[in-house]
Design a protein around this motif. Structure first.
Motif, short mmCIF file in Angstrom:
data_model
loop_
_atom_site.label_atom_id
_atom_site.label_comp_id
_atom_site.label_asym_id
_atom_site.label_seq_id
_atom_site.Cartn_x
_atom_site.Cartn_y
_atom_site.Cartn_z
N ALA A 121 0.82 -1.21 0.00
CA ALA A 121 0.00 0.00 0.00
C ALA A 121 0.86 1.26 0.00
CB ALA A 121 -0.93 0.00 1.21
N ASP A 122 2.02 1.21 0.66
CA ASP A 122 2.94 2.36 0.67
C ASP A 122 3.41 2.67 -0.75
OD1 ASP A 122 2.76 2.37 3.46
OD2 ASP A 122 4.64 1.26 3.72
N TYR A 123 3.77 1.61 -1.47
CA TYR A 123 4.23 1.78 -2.86
C TYR A 123 3.11 2.33 -3.73
CZ TYR A 123 8.69 -0.67 -2.21
OH TYR A 123 9.96 -1.02 -1.82
N GLU A 124 1.91 1.79 -3.57
CA GLU A 124 0.78 2.23 -4.39
C GLU A 124 0.45 3.70 -4.14
OE1 GLU A 124 -2.26 -0.66 -3.54
OE2 GLU A 124 -1.14 -2.25 -4.57
N GLN A 125 0.53 4.12 -2.87
CA GLN A 125 0.27 5.53 -2.54
C GLN A 125 1.37 6.44 -3.08
OE1 GLN A 125 -0.18 5.50 1.71
NE2 GLN A 125 -2.35 4.96 1.61
N ALA A 126 2.55 5.89 -3.33
CA ALA A 126 3.70 6.69 -3.77
C ALA A 126 3.76 6.85 -5.30
CB ALA A 126 5.00 6.09 -3.26
N ILE A 127 2.85 6.24 -6.04
CA ILE A 127 2.87 6.41 -7.49
C ILE A 127 2.71 7.89 -7.81
CG2 ILE A 127 1.64 5.92 -9.65
CD1 ILE A 127 1.08 3.11 -8.53
N GLY A 128 3.61 8.39 -8.64
CA GLY A 128 3.63 9.81 -8.98
C GLY A 128 4.53 10.63 -8.07
N GLU A 129 4.99 10.03 -6.97
CA GLU A 129 5.84 10.73 -6.00
C GLU A 129 7.32 10.52 -6.34
OE1 GLU A 129 4.71 12.68 -3.53
OE2 GLU A 129 2.62 12.24 -3.99
N TYR A 130 8.15 11.41 -5.79
CA TYR A 130 9.61 11.34 -5.95
C TYR A 130 10.13 10.42 -4.85
CZ TYR A 130 14.28 13.11 -7.06
OH TYR A 130 15.59 13.23 -7.47
N ILE A 131 10.83 9.35 -5.24
CA ILE A 131 11.30 8.36 -4.27
C ILE A 131 12.78 8.06 -4.47
CG2 ILE A 131 8.99 7.31 -4.14
CD1 ILE A 131 10.20 4.85 -5.61
N ASN A 132 13.34 7.41 -3.47
CA ASN A 132 14.72 6.92 -3.51
C ASN A 132 14.66 5.41 -3.33
OD1 ASN A 132 17.11 5.87 -1.82
ND2 ASN A 132 17.90 7.78 -2.62
N ILE A 133 15.38 4.69 -4.19
CA ILE A 133 15.50 3.24 -4.02
C ILE A 133 16.98 2.88 -3.94
CG2 ILE A 133 13.29 2.57 -5.03
CD1 ILE A 133 14.71 1.98 -7.64
N SER A 134 17.30 1.95 -3.07
CA SER A 134 18.67 1.45 -2.99
C SER A 134 18.63 -0.06 -3.17
CB SER A 134 19.33 1.84 -1.67
OG SER A 134 18.60 1.38 -0.57
N PHE A 135 19.74 -0.60 -3.66
CA PHE A 135 19.79 -2.00 -4.07
C PHE A 135 20.76 -2.81 -3.23
CE2 PHE A 135 18.93 0.71 -7.74
CZ PHE A 135 17.72 0.20 -8.15
N TYR A 136 20.55 -4.11 -3.22
CA TYR A 136 21.49 -5.01 -2.56
C TYR A 136 22.83 -4.99 -3.28
CZ TYR A 136 17.39 -6.83 -0.16
OH TYR A 136 16.25 -6.95 0.61
N GLN A 137 22.77 -4.95 -4.60
CA GLN A 137 23.97 -4.89 -5.44
C GLN A 137 23.75 -3.83 -6.50
OE1 GLN A 137 24.59 -8.82 -7.00
NE2 GLN A 137 25.24 -9.65 -5.04
N ALA A 138 24.84 -3.24 -6.98
CA ALA A 138 24.75 -2.16 -7.96
C ALA A 138 23.97 -2.59 -9.21
CB ALA A 138 26.14 -1.70 -8.36
N VAL A 139 23.15 -1.67 -9.71
CA VAL A 139 22.41 -1.86 -10.94
C VAL A 139 22.89 -0.78 -11.91
CG1 VAL A 139 20.12 -1.80 -12.01
CG2 VAL A 139 20.39 -2.80 -9.73
#
Length: 157
Positions: free
Chosen positions: A92-110
């Motif tokens: 639900a957090d992700y769904e509410q964040a659609i259209g919002e500015y977010i930061n994602i970090s990864f287990y390994q570099a992408v």
């Protein structure tokens, strides 16, 4: 024995349900020589300090009655808002964040990067699509959700 976060989740949820607040996250961490139990709560329109104090008081009372004591060492209980950079934990957090500015970090570099910031355009069970700005160009990138270690709302500068 269940871990501290699970026990606290079970104790705090009825309190939050009664107050119509939302549980965002719980952390039980050691910092230096001290232990901290942090409970992050929110509601529509935001949480204020008096509401945090109320939840802290009610949760503290409940924690004091649990036998055997789920947290035998001394700890600091902190109840607060998740802040402007709220973590995205539940679907639900992700769904509410659609259209919002977010930061994602990864287990390994992408693509050579450990994190990206951009506007969440869409998501499904397996992927998340961000519109990112790389140097002067905007680019739409798709990421596999299983590779995402953490995600949170971000403030755009």
């Amino acid at each position: 024995m269940a871990n501290v976060v699970d026990i606290v989740t079970d104790l705090v949820n009825p309190i939050l349900d009664e107050l119509t607040f939302e549980l965002v996250d719980i952390e039980y961490v050691k910092e230096g020589k001290n232990w901290f139990l942090r409970v992050f709560i929110d509601k529509e329109g935001g949480i204020d300090i008096n509401e945090c104090a109320l939840v802290s008081e009610k949760l503290g009372e409940k924690l004091d009655t649990v036998e055997p004591d789920p947290i035998p060492q001394a700890y600091f209980l902190e109840v607060s808002s998740p802040g402007a950079e709220r973590p995205l934990k539940k679907e639900a957090d992700y769904e509410q964040a659609i259209g919002e500015y977010i930061n994602i970090s990864f287990y390994q570099a992408v693509n050579g990067e450990k994190q990206y910031q951009g506007f969440l355009e869409k998501l499904d069970k397996e992927t998340l699509t961000l519109r990112v700005k790389i140097k002067t160009q905007e680019k739409t990138m798709e990421f596999e959700r299983k590779n995402i270690a953490k995600a949170r709302l971000a403030i755009q500068f």
